[in-house]
Motif scaffolding. Structure first.
Motif, PDB file in Angstrom:
ATOM      1  N   THR A 161       8.848  -1.498 -13.051  1.00 15.51           N
ATOM      2  CA  THR A 161       8.037  -1.294 -11.846  1.00 15.51           C
ATOM      3  C   THR A 161       6.598  -0.964 -12.216  1.00 15.51           C
ATOM      4  OG1 THR A 161       9.960  -0.519 -10.589  1.00 15.51           O
ATOM      5  CG2 THR A 161       7.783   0.040  -9.720  1.00 15.51           C
ATOM      6  N   LEU A 162       6.409  -0.085 -13.191  1.00 16.39           N
ATOM      7  CA  LEU A 162       5.061   0.289 -13.620  1.00 16.39           C
ATOM      8  C   LEU A 162       4.320  -0.898 -14.227  1.00 16.39           C
ATOM      9  CD1 LEU A 162       5.652   3.815 -15.225  1.00 16.39           C
ATOM     10  CD2 LEU A 162       4.447   3.313 -13.092  1.00 16.39           C
ATOM     11  N   ILE A 163       5.003  -1.673 -15.051  1.00 23.92           N
ATOM     12  CA  ILE A 163       4.369  -2.842 -15.672  1.00 23.92           C
ATOM     13  C   ILE A 163       3.933  -3.842 -14.607  1.00 23.92           C
ATOM     14  CG2 ILE A 163       4.774  -4.856 -17.139  1.00 23.92           C
ATOM     15  CD1 ILE A 163       6.621  -3.085 -18.844  1.00 23.92           C
ATOM     16  N   LEU A 164       4.822  -4.116 -13.660  1.00 21.62           N
ATOM     17  CA  LEU A 164       4.485  -5.062 -12.590  1.00 21.62           C
ATOM     18  C   LEU A 164       3.373  -4.516 -11.709  1.00 21.62           C
ATOM     19  CD1 LEU A 164       8.060  -6.266 -11.536  1.00 21.62           C
ATOM     20  CD2 LEU A 164       6.347  -7.541 -12.840  1.00 21.62           C
ATOM     21  N   PHE A 165       3.419  -3.225 -11.417  1.00 21.42           N
ATOM     22  CA  PHE A 165       2.392  -2.609 -10.566  1.00 21.42           C
ATOM     23  C   PHE A 165       1.017  -2.737 -11.199  1.00 21.42           C
ATOM     24  CE2 PHE A 165      -0.414   0.767  -9.285  1.00 21.42           C
ATOM     25  CZ  PHE A 165      -0.222   0.871  -7.916  1.00 21.42           C
ATOM     26  N   PHE A 166       0.885  -2.308 -12.450  1.00 22.54           N
ATOM     27  CA  PHE A 166      -0.433  -2.321 -13.092  1.00 22.54           C
ATOM     28  C   PHE A 166      -0.899  -3.745 -13.406  1.00 22.54           C
ATOM     29  CE2 PHE A 166       0.794   2.150 -14.153  1.00 22.54           C
ATOM     30  CZ  PHE A 166      -0.229   2.754 -13.446  1.00 22.54           C
ATOM     31  N   SER A 167       0.023  -4.648 -13.634  1.00 22.02           N
ATOM     32  CA  SER A 167      -0.357  -6.049 -13.828  1.00 22.02           C
ATOM     33  C   SER A 167      -0.914  -6.622 -12.529  1.00 22.02           C
ATOM     34  CB  SER A 167       0.853  -6.873 -14.288  1.00 22.02           C
ATOM     35  OG  SER A 167       1.337  -6.417 -15.535  1.00 22.02           O
ATOM     36  N   PHE A 168      -0.231  -6.350 -11.433  1.00 13.82           N
ATOM     37  CA  PHE A 168      -0.688  -6.796 -10.110  1.00 13.82           C
ATOM     38  C   PHE A 168      -2.053  -6.209  -9.798  1.00 13.82           C
ATOM     39  CE2 PHE A 168      -1.207  -5.945  -5.611  1.00 13.82           C
ATOM     40  CZ  PHE A 168      -0.890  -7.152  -5.008  1.00 13.82           C
ATOM     41  N   GLN A 169      -2.196  -4.911 -10.020  1.00 13.25           N
ATOM     42  CA  GLN A 169      -3.451  -4.217  -9.706  1.00 13.25           C
ATOM     43  C   GLN A 169      -4.596  -4.749 -10.555  1.00 13.25           C
ATOM     44  OE1 GLN A 169      -4.276   0.303  -8.866  1.00 13.25           O
ATOM     45  NE2 GLN A 169      -4.183   0.057 -11.066  1.00 13.25           N
ATOM     46  N   THR A 170      -4.356  -4.976 -11.837  1.00 12.97           N
ATOM     47  CA  THR A 170      -5.405  -5.456 -12.734  1.00 12.97           C
ATOM     48  C   THR A 170      -5.895  -6.838 -12.323  1.00 12.97           C
ATOM     49  OG1 THR A 170      -4.513  -4.178 -14.582  1.00 12.97           O
ATOM     50  CG2 THR A 170      -5.988  -6.009 -15.128  1.00 12.97           C
ATOM     51  N   TYR A 171      -4.962  -7.722 -12.018  1.00 13.05           N
ATOM     52  CA  TYR A 171      -5.364  -9.096 -11.689  1.00 13.05           C
ATOM     53  C   TYR A 171      -6.002  -9.183 -10.307  1.00 13.05           C
ATOM     54  CZ  TYR A 171      -5.346 -14.072 -10.785  1.00 13.05           C
ATOM     55  OH  TYR A 171      -5.737 -15.349 -10.471  1.00 13.05           O
ATOM     56  N   PHE A 172      -5.306  -8.689  -9.287  1.00 14.23           N
ATOM     57  CA  PHE A 172      -5.795  -8.860  -7.917  1.00 14.23           C
ATOM     58  C   PHE A 172      -6.862  -7.834  -7.526  1.00 14.23           C
ATOM     59  CE2 PHE A 172      -1.653 -11.023  -7.622  1.00 14.23           C
ATOM     60  CZ  PHE A 172      -2.072 -12.232  -7.079  1.00 14.23           C
ATOM     61  N   GLY A 173      -6.864  -6.680  -8.194  1.00 17.96           N
ATOM     62  CA  GLY A 173      -7.846  -5.660  -7.851  1.00 17.96           C
ATOM     63  C   GLY A 173      -9.086  -5.673  -8.700  1.00 17.96           C
ATOM     64  N   MET A 174      -8.976  -6.204  -9.951  1.00 14.46           N
ATOM     65  CA  MET A 174     -10.108  -6.144 -10.872  1.00 14.46           C
ATOM     66  C   MET A 174     -10.600  -7.531 -11.271  1.00 14.46           C
ATOM     67  SD  MET A 174     -10.384  -4.138 -14.525  1.00 14.46           S
ATOM     68  CE  MET A 174      -9.707  -5.450 -15.531  1.00 14.46           C
ATOM     69  N   ILE A 175      -9.750  -8.321 -11.891  1.00 11.76           N
ATOM     70  CA  ILE A 175     -10.171  -9.632 -12.396  1.00 11.76           C
ATOM     71  C   ILE A 175     -10.414 -10.616 -11.253  1.00 11.76           C
ATOM     72  CG2 ILE A 175      -9.503 -11.608 -13.824  1.00 11.76           C
ATOM     73  CD1 ILE A 175      -7.866  -9.664 -15.531  1.00 11.76           C
ATOM     74  N   ASN A 176      -9.404 -10.770 -10.384  1.00 18.80           N
ATOM     75  CA  ASN A 176      -9.527 -11.692  -9.254  1.00 18.80           C
ATOM     76  C   ASN A 176     -10.335 -11.072  -8.116  1.00 18.80           C
ATOM     77  OD1 ASN A 176      -8.372 -12.642  -6.489  1.00 18.80           O
ATOM     78  ND2 ASN A 176      -7.926 -14.341  -7.881  1.00 18.80           N
ATOM     79  N   GLY A 177     -10.072  -9.811  -7.852  1.00 17.46           N
ATOM     80  CA  GLY A 177     -10.821  -9.074  -6.834  1.00 17.46           C
ATOM     81  C   GLY A 177     -10.527  -9.470  -5.406  1.00 17.46           C
ATOM     82  N   SER A 178      -9.404 -10.147  -5.171  1.00 23.65           N
ATOM     83  CA  SER A 178      -9.117 -10.646  -3.829  1.00 23.65           C
ATOM     84  C   SER A 178      -8.346  -9.651  -2.973  1.00 23.65           C
ATOM     85  CB  SER A 178      -8.320 -11.958  -3.911  1.00 23.65           C
ATOM     86  OG  SER A 178      -7.086 -11.750  -4.582  1.00 23.65           O
ATOM     87  N   ALA A 179      -7.827  -8.573  -3.599  1.00 28.02           N
ATOM     88  CA  ALA A 179      -7.058  -7.584  -2.851  1.00 28.02           C
ATOM     89  C   ALA A 179      -7.968  -6.418  -2.476  1.00 28.02           C
ATOM     90  CB  ALA A 179      -5.853  -7.108  -3.663  1.00 28.02           C
ATOM     91  N   ALA A 180      -8.588  -6.510  -1.312  1.00 30.87           N
ATOM     92  CA  ALA A 180      -9.578  -5.505  -0.899  1.00 30.87           C
ATOM     93  C   ALA A 180      -8.955  -4.124  -0.738  1.00 30.87           C
ATOM     94  CB  ALA A 180     -10.235  -5.934   0.416  1.00 30.87           C
ATOM     95  N   PHE A 181      -7.657  -4.067  -0.435  1.00 34.01           N
ATOM     96  CA  PHE A 181      -7.030  -2.774  -0.172  1.00 34.01           C
ATOM     97  C   PHE A 181      -6.931  -1.911  -1.439  1.00 34.01           C
ATOM     98  CE2 PHE A 181      -3.612  -5.771  -1.141  1.00 34.01           C
ATOM     99  CZ  PHE A 181      -2.856  -5.077  -2.075  1.00 34.01           C
ATOM    100  N   ILE A 182      -7.092  -2.525  -2.612  1.00 33.01           N
ATOM    101  CA  ILE A 182      -7.062  -1.746  -3.848  1.00 33.01           C
ATOM    102  C   ILE A 182      -8.388  -1.039  -4.067  1.00 33.01           C
ATOM    103  CG2 ILE A 182      -6.760  -1.875  -6.361  1.00 33.01           C
ATOM    104  CD1 ILE A 182      -4.910  -4.233  -5.940  1.00 33.01           C
ATOM    105  N   GLN A 183      -9.484  -1.651  -3.694  1.00 36.95           N
ATOM    106  CA  GLN A 183     -10.822  -1.056  -3.708  1.00 36.95           C
ATOM    107  C   GLN A 183     -11.204  -0.475  -5.073  1.00 36.95           C
ATOM    108  OE1 GLN A 183     -10.794   1.782  -0.488  1.00 36.95           O
ATOM    109  NE2 GLN A 183     -10.944   0.200   1.077  1.00 36.95           N
ATOM    110  N   PHE A 184     -10.864  -1.187  -6.138  1.00 40.24           N
ATOM    111  CA  PHE A 184     -11.253  -0.808  -7.491  1.00 40.24           C
ATOM    112  C   PHE A 184     -10.771   0.591  -7.885  1.00 40.24           C
ATOM    113  CE2 PHE A 184     -14.673  -3.596  -5.780  1.00 40.24           C
ATOM    114  CZ  PHE A 184     -14.323  -4.731  -6.477  1.00 40.24           C
TER     115      PHE A 184
END
Length: 345
Positions: A161-184
């Motif tokens: 769960t942690l691996i998937l969570f941080f992978s999701f957050q890194t890609y969509f929140g930082m690299i891709n930046g398309s998930a606005a709800f993460i807000q960096f």
């Protein structure tokens, strides 16, 4: 950034002076982050070329200090939040107390405060303002669900769960930046991952090898990449190294927790006393409009008026003074709350 005094009161476990010392250090890092890039702005290629040593030092400090918020949430995860109505009221009381105290202080200093700004700050209405308080409240509300998961799932499920969570957050929140709800990282979503990481550490005692060496290496690589990013006019490279959701910042934050957790300090009354009030440092200088403006103007004035060691000495002196003032201002709050809760409960 996690409520240092109130987080302790709404999390389980006695005070451990080694972790309380980490709280204090992390809160001072919050001051340094705000005194640096938040007040002075992000340096550009021209500034780096004209003042390589000073700008490089600023970038290093920003990278070093960016663990501050993550550390607070990891500490909450380590001890575990225990939700209660009394704890919630105590947290909110401290937040409102410091908004009022900040306005009174600035009225005494400047003689001018806005009623509209005061209402907005007391009710946390401003978008982006007091973001940490709002994000932490969201984490607080969800804590029983997160605790149930963390206390009952298998190690493999937890780790996956942690691996998937941080992978999701890194890609969509930082690299891709398309998930606005993460807000960096300025979000409840990011706090959930950090909180679960802290719970995972407590439950399974996972300790990376050579923590200090790994920390220094990560900090060095992150700083170098950040400087290169500014030097080639690719500031997003520095952002990737310093966002709260950056894997490097999360790693350094986690390593900081592990390192301090292994330090043996006898119960220290002074450390515990300061730690119990140090959340007030954040509340004083960032959670009310006049103090926030005054803080930023002061940091800019110091940067424009001094250079080299003189600038560093003056800035650190001011930051230490703010820290001490906030700790002292919090003492009447603790007295008032203690007597108030006796009448209510």
């Amino acid at each position: 950034m996690s409520d240092t005094s109130k987080i302790q009161s709404i999390t389980s476990g006695p005070r451990q002076s080694n972790i309380e010392l980490l709280r204090i250090i992390s809160m001072f890092l919050v001051l340094m982050v705000h005194a640096n890039f938040w007040s002075l702005g992000t340096p550009d290629r021209q500034e780096l070329t004209s003042f390589p040593m000073a700008t490089g030092f600023r970038i290093f400090l920003n990278t070093f200090c960016s663990i501050c918020v993550n550390v607070f949430i990891l500490i909450s995860g380590k001890f575990g939040i225990r939700r209660s109505f009394k704890g919630l009221c105590s947290f909110l009381f401290q937040c409102i107390y410091f908004v009022i105290a900040g306005y009174i202080l600035m009225w005494l200093v400047t003689g001018n405060c806005s009623i509209i700004n005061f209402i907005n700050d007391v009710l946390f209405l401003e978008k982006g303002s007091s973001w940490f308080i709002k994000a932490y409240l969201g984490l607080y509300i969800l804590s029983p669900v997160l605790n149930s998961f963390a206390d009952n799932c298998s190690k493999q499920v937890f780790k996956t769960t942690l691996i998937l969570f941080f992978s999701f957050q890194t890609y969509f929140g930082m690299i891709n930046g398309s998930a606005a709800f993460i807000q960096f990282g300025y979000s409840v979503f990011s706090f959930i991952g950090l909180y679960l990481l802290g719970r995972y550490y407590t439950r399974f005692s996972v300790t990376p090898p050579h923590c200090i060496l790994l920390y220094i290496s990560t900090l060095s690589i992150s700083t170098i990449i950040s400087i290169i990013g500014i030097g080639i006019s690719r500031p997003y490279l520095m952002d990737w190294m310093t966002y709260y959701i950056s894997p490097t910042i999360i790693l350094m934050s986690f390593l900081s927790l592990v390192i301090f957790d292994k330090i043996h300090i006898k119960p220290n009354k002074l450390i515990n006393w300061v730690s119990a009030s140090c959340f007030g440092v954040y509340l004083l200088h960032m959670c009310n409009a006049p103090c926030k403006i005054f803080f930023k103007k002061t940091m800019c004035f110091l940067y424009e008026s001094f250079s080299g060691c003189a600038y560093i000495i003056h800035t650190f002196t001011i930051l230490i003074a703010i820290f001490i003032i906030a700790i002292l201002i919090d003492q009447p709050r603790k007295f008032i709350w203690t007597h108030l809760i006796k009448r209510v409960v």
